[in-house]
Design an enzyme around this catalytic site. Structure first.
Site: not given
Lengths: 270, 448
Positions: B46, B48, B50-51, B53, B76, B177
């Site tokens: 992952g 994004g 947000y960081g 993963v 994460k 979210d």
């Protein structure tokens, strides 16, 4: 009341739900500072100094008493894992309060916290008046800022990010309501809780025990007639000795016979 | 003992000199917090704002049981913002929420680990990782891999999702979210809600929340119209959008900007009137709204879908209409959704184990990487038919980045409101200028 008697109270602590976020160290646990050779009295002084610093800082930053108390709890917990010799006590106090503002959703700018912290520290160390306010952007400000940020992160790591801490105030309000106590009793007990956050009692006992103790002392102080039975059992405190242990911790503060801030001044200036 | 006291006091005395602060000399060792070198990273799953993963496994020397040896974890990495405010408050909230919440349909936090800092180089920030159990699929990945859900499958998914959301709402937490990429599915068919980066405790006395939350496609109309005191019902709108996505196979409202988004919503749901939504008049954007009446076309739209009568029945449409209600006060609550006859009529929700499975794992990130590769290949073949869908997705990410400034914006809004109310009408930019001018003069004074 000897502290040694608290050893027998360990069993009591087993009954309390100790989840990850709220672990209470029994009084029998020797703090790392003591293990490293610091006397109990000195440690008490250092804790008092740090908590007083947090209290003053919180008042100047217009934080609610709840947040200030969470800051004090974080501070005390931190020094159950680290020693006063290695970790500087005043910057830790500053970082503890800064963490508390975030956890309790009362955000304050780091800039404000650091500048106010410097101001309060100067007052406590008996600086000549008028006390100069640290300039924003000056070199000493930048370095103190960096120290506060690194101390904050370090404290979070040491505490394993378990920072949500229950305070005794909401228990107090609820208990007074149930006991149908007067506003005066509540105020007196509230003040005792404020002082309790300057001792290790808040790390060793759950908040409901602290609240019950504060009511107990306040009632005996005001000659207030509480029910003539073991009323504290209703609130989850099963042993009067717990009240006595916490009470002695709180009342020790007044033995010095001087106000806390003057006392803290002396510690700082020695 | 006296010696010790003098050492501590000398420590206290050295505070005056900033260099002598003892905190930095302490070797970084921790008691509760473990280090990330316990895990070996396998691949990135992952990415994004947000960081990142990563899929990871516990190194064999740190395993305590056989179970741990076999299982995978998701690491994460929290973004290390270079902000002056220390550890980001949103990350702190996420950790606190995940520690507090414990439910079958909420993702489970195993541990918080930090990366080892070398030496006492304090300028280099240590990274913080959250360790979750590894989930094989996210729903977006499944949808884009063209997995077909039967009617019973969808009921099972929705029931699990709503149970998770109900647990959150019962604990007064707004997720803020909910979307396909944040809804994870493991091999056994258990659905889990993830990513609490924007979550917030709902407080009914609080009047101000920032409205720049939720990924744009799933953002509720009251947020788009500038509401500051919304409540938990914004999650239900997102759930409704998500449910529609399951039937359509693509997002319901894929708007590129906020204005386009509200346009799309009104086109489908009809323009609200003051009778159907009285508190509309108090919203920020009310004066700019064009309230020419337009009919509600939701039912027509859902009945036209190719999946209608195959997987979608009238009860399903009724539930979706309830969740996609414009007026937040009339929107169904979670309890009402769970009690809806949709879940009790035939076909009944299937067992977890009957949910469709595919080979390997499916995550939105993996799909996006595949898209990117495809796009590159297309470019090389000189075919300029760009993938519109892909671009939209990237646009959407940028909103997410804005959301991160949540609190600061919150604060700034409030401050500006305050200022305006006192009559200090001052342009924001000129104000900044003014301030920096002040700073400079301070410096000058110092130098002199």
């Amino acid at each position: 009341m000897e502290i040694n008697e608290a050893l027998t109270l360990d069993k009591y602590l087993d009954h309390v739900a100790t989840d990850l976020d709220n672990q209470y160290f029994p009084l029998s646990v020797v703090s790392p500072s003591e293990l490293a050779g610091m006397s109990k009295e000195d440690e008490r002084k250092c804790r008092l100094y740090g908590a007083t610093l947090i209290q003053q800082l919180g008042i100047l930053l217009r934080l609610p008493q709840d947040t200030i108390s969470v800051g004090c709890s974080i501070f005390h917990r931190f020094y159950y894992k680290k020693t006063f010799m290695k970790c500087d006590c005043s910057i830790a106090a500053c970082a503890a309060l800064f963490i508390a503002t975030k956890v309790e959703e009362q955000p304050r700018k780091l800039r404000d916290v650091v500048i106010t912290f410097d101001y309060v520290k100067k007052i406590l160390s008996g600086h000549e008046r008028p006390i100069p306010v640290m300039l924003y952007g000056s070199s000493s400000f930048t370095s103190l800022n960096k120290d506060a940020v690194s101390a904050e992160k370090y404290m979070m790591k040491v505490l394993g990010f378990s920072l949500k801490i229950d305070t005794a105030y909401k228990y107090l309000c609820e208990y007074i309501r149930i006991l149908q106590g007067t506003g005066r009793l509540r105020q007196k007990a509230w003040n005792y809780i404020n002082d309790a956050y300057k001792t290790v009692a808040v790390v060793c006992f759950p908040p409901n025990a602290v609240a019950v103790t504060a009511i107990y002392i306040a009632a005996s102080n005001l000659n207030y007639g509480l029910p003539d039975c073991e009323w504290y059992k209703v609130f989850g405190v099963h042993d009067i000795r717990i009240i006595k242990v916490i009470g002695s911790e709180i009342l020790q503060l007044y033995e010095a016979d001087i106000p806390d801030h003057i006392f803290a001044k002396r510690v700082a200036s020695q | 003992m006296e010696k010790d006291m003098t050492t501590t006091v000398s420590k206290l005395a050295t505070e005056a000199k900033p260099k002598g602060i003892a905190m930095n000399r302490v070797p970084l060792k921790s008691w509760n917090c473990r280090f990330d070198h316990r895990y070996e990273q396998i691949k990135q799953v992952g990415k994004g704002a947000y960081g990142d993963v990563y899929k990871a496994r516990l190194k064999p020397e740190y395993c305590t049981s056989e179970e741990e040896e076999k299982s995978y974890f998701a690491l994460k990495k929290l973004i290390a913002t270079k902000s002056d405010e220390g550890f980001p408050i949103t990350s702190l909230r996420e950790i606190q929420f995940l520690k507090k919440l414990n439910h079958e349909n909420i993702v489970n936090l195993h541990d918080v680990v930090v990366s080892k800092q070398e030496g006492d180089n304090r300028d280099k920030r240590a990274d913080v990782y959250l360790v979750f159990e590894y989930m094989d699929y996210d729903i977006n990945g499944l949808i884009s891999k063209k997995v077909e859900f039967t009617s019973a499958n969808i009921k099972c998914l929705m029931q699990q999702l709503l149970t998770g959301v109900k647990y959150l709402h019962d604990n007064d937490v707004m997720h803020r979210d909910i979307k396909g990429a944040n809804i994870l599915l493991d091999g056994e068919g258990t659905l889990k809600v993830a990513d609490f980066g924007l979550a917030k405790q709902y407080d009914k006395f609080r009047k101000m929340y920032t409205n720049k939350v939720v990924t744009l496609w799933y953002r509720a109309p009251e947020l788009l119209l500038g509401s500051h005191n919304y409540n938990k019902s914004l999650d239900i709108w997102s759930v409704g959008c998500f449910m529609a996505e399951l039937f359509i196979g693509k997002p319901l409202f894929p708007g590129s900007v906020e204005a386009k988004q509200i346009d799309l919503i009104f086109k489908l749901c009809g323009v609200p009137t003051l009778e159907s939504w009285p508190s509309l008049a108090y919203l920020h954007a009310f004066s700019e709204l064009d309230l020419s009446p337009s009919p509600d076309q939701r039912e027509k739209f859902f009945k036209k879908l190719p999946t209608y009568s195959k997987t979608l029945d009238d009860q399903g449409i009724d539930l979706m209409l309830g969740m996609l209600t414009l007026n937040p006060d009339h929107r169904l609550t979670v309890d009402e959704c769970l009690e809806h006859p949709y879940f009790t009529t035939e076909p009944l929700p299937c067992q977890k184990s009957e949910l469709p499975k595919i080979e390997g794992d499916a995550h939105e990130h993996g799909v996006r990487v595949e898209w990117k590769e495809k796009l590159l290949a297309e470019k090389q073949n000189q075919q300029f038919s760009s993938s519109r869908n892909y671009r939209d997705r990237d646009n959407n990410r940028d909103y997410r980045r804005d959301d991160r400034r949540d609190d600061r914006r919150d604060y700034r809004d409030r401050r500006d409101d305050h200022r305006n109310s006192r009559g200090h009408h001052r342009d924001n930019r000129s104000h900044k200028h003014h301030y920096s001018g002040h700073k400079r003069s301070y410096h000058d004074r110092e130098r002199r």
